[in-house]
Design an enzyme around this catalytic site. Structure first.
Site, mmCIF file in Angstrom:
data_model
loop_
_atom_site.group_PDB
_atom_site.id
_atom_site.type_symbol
_atom_site.label_atom_id
_atom_site.label_comp_id
_atom_site.label_asym_id
_atom_site.label_seq_id
_atom_site.Cartn_x
_atom_site.Cartn_y
_atom_site.Cartn_z
ATOM 1 N N HIS A 38 0.919 -1.306 -0.203
ATOM 2 C CA HIS A 38 0.020 0.112 0.074
ATOM 3 C C HIS A 38 0.753 1.337 -0.120
ATOM 4 O O HIS A 38 2.060 1.369 0.528
ATOM 5 C CB HIS A 38 -0.804 -0.004 1.218
ATOM 6 C CG HIS A 38 -0.170 -0.047 2.543
ATOM 7 N ND1 HIS A 38 0.469 1.108 2.891
ATOM 8 C CD2 HIS A 38 0.114 -0.999 3.341
ATOM 9 C CE1 HIS A 38 1.014 0.933 4.067
ATOM 10 N NE2 HIS A 38 0.803 -0.440 4.378
ATOM 11 N N GLU A 50 -3.285 -7.148 7.313
ATOM 12 C CA GLU A 50 -1.763 -6.764 8.065
ATOM 13 C C GLU A 50 -1.521 -7.771 9.470
ATOM 14 O O GLU A 50 -2.984 -7.729 10.313
ATOM 15 C CB GLU A 50 -1.437 -5.462 8.492
ATOM 16 C CG GLU A 50 0.066 -5.234 8.840
ATOM 17 C CD GLU A 50 1.254 -5.863 8.125
ATOM 18 O OE1 GLU A 50 1.268 -7.024 8.097
ATOM 19 O OE2 GLU A 50 1.806 -4.864 7.654
#
Length: 192
Positions: free
Chosen positions: A9, A82
């Site tokens: 990201h 995550e």
């Protein structure tokens, strides 16, 4: 042959401040949005068949920006969220080193469980998209876990600091995953 392009990201304010994000759902900042836009301009829709993303804000938004250009079939997979770093989230490296010198963060997702979850996601992608070219937008620890597993520990977790919006490529050939390249950032030159 199945290929996976893993994209980290774009930048968040916590990335900029060196804070550990983990499962804390932090959005992209302006630099992160620009990085996603540059990734979209760099990637070619004809090189991919499908996009998969972590459902967390920073990865999902990066994927949305990229896919506005590529227009690929899209799905979210929680396997690529995550790692939870528990009580260490929100702390800088210096704060983490002071408070947890042994890196035993209370309430964190166990590393073995995390790797199992992420690699189960990779297995799911392989089964669901055989012989396809898959673009996955995820997180630093997720991508590093994949790179470490695929490379037998030569690169990845504990060895490789992945840049925001970097590109990493692996492929499945002769019943085995291989790393083609990692931490590719040419498309981001002025944001480094």
């Amino acid at each position: 042959m199945t290929t996976i392009c893993l994209i980290r990201h774009g930048e968040t304010d916590w990335n900029l401040k060196g804070k550990l994000q983990g499962s804390t759902d932090i959005p992209l900042n302006e630099t992160g949005i620009r990085q996603a836009e540059k990734s979209a301009a760099y990637l070619n829709a004809e090189d991919y068949d499908v996009m998969v993303a972590s459902p967390m804000k920073r990865a999902k938004r990066t994927a949305e920006i990229i896919n506005a250009s590529l227009q690929l079939p899209y799905e979210e997979m929680s396997n690529f969220a995550e790692c939870s770093f528990g009580d260490a989230e929100g702390l800088t490296m210096e704060e983490r080193t002071t408070q947890y010198p042994d890196k035993a963060y209370p309430n964190r997702e166990e590393p073995e469980d995390f790797i199992k979850r992420v690699m189960s996601g990779v297995d799911d992608v392989l089964k669901k998209y055989p012989d396809k070219r898959v673009l996955i937008v995820a997180h630093g620890a997720v991508i590093n876990a994949i790179l470490a597993t695929v490379s037998g520990g030569e690169i990845g977790a504990g060895k490789t600091r992945l840049m925001n919006a970097c590109i990493n490529n692996i492929h499945y050939k002769q019943e085995k995953w291989e790393v083609l390249n990692y931490n590719q950032v040419e498309h981001l030159s002025e944001d480094l």
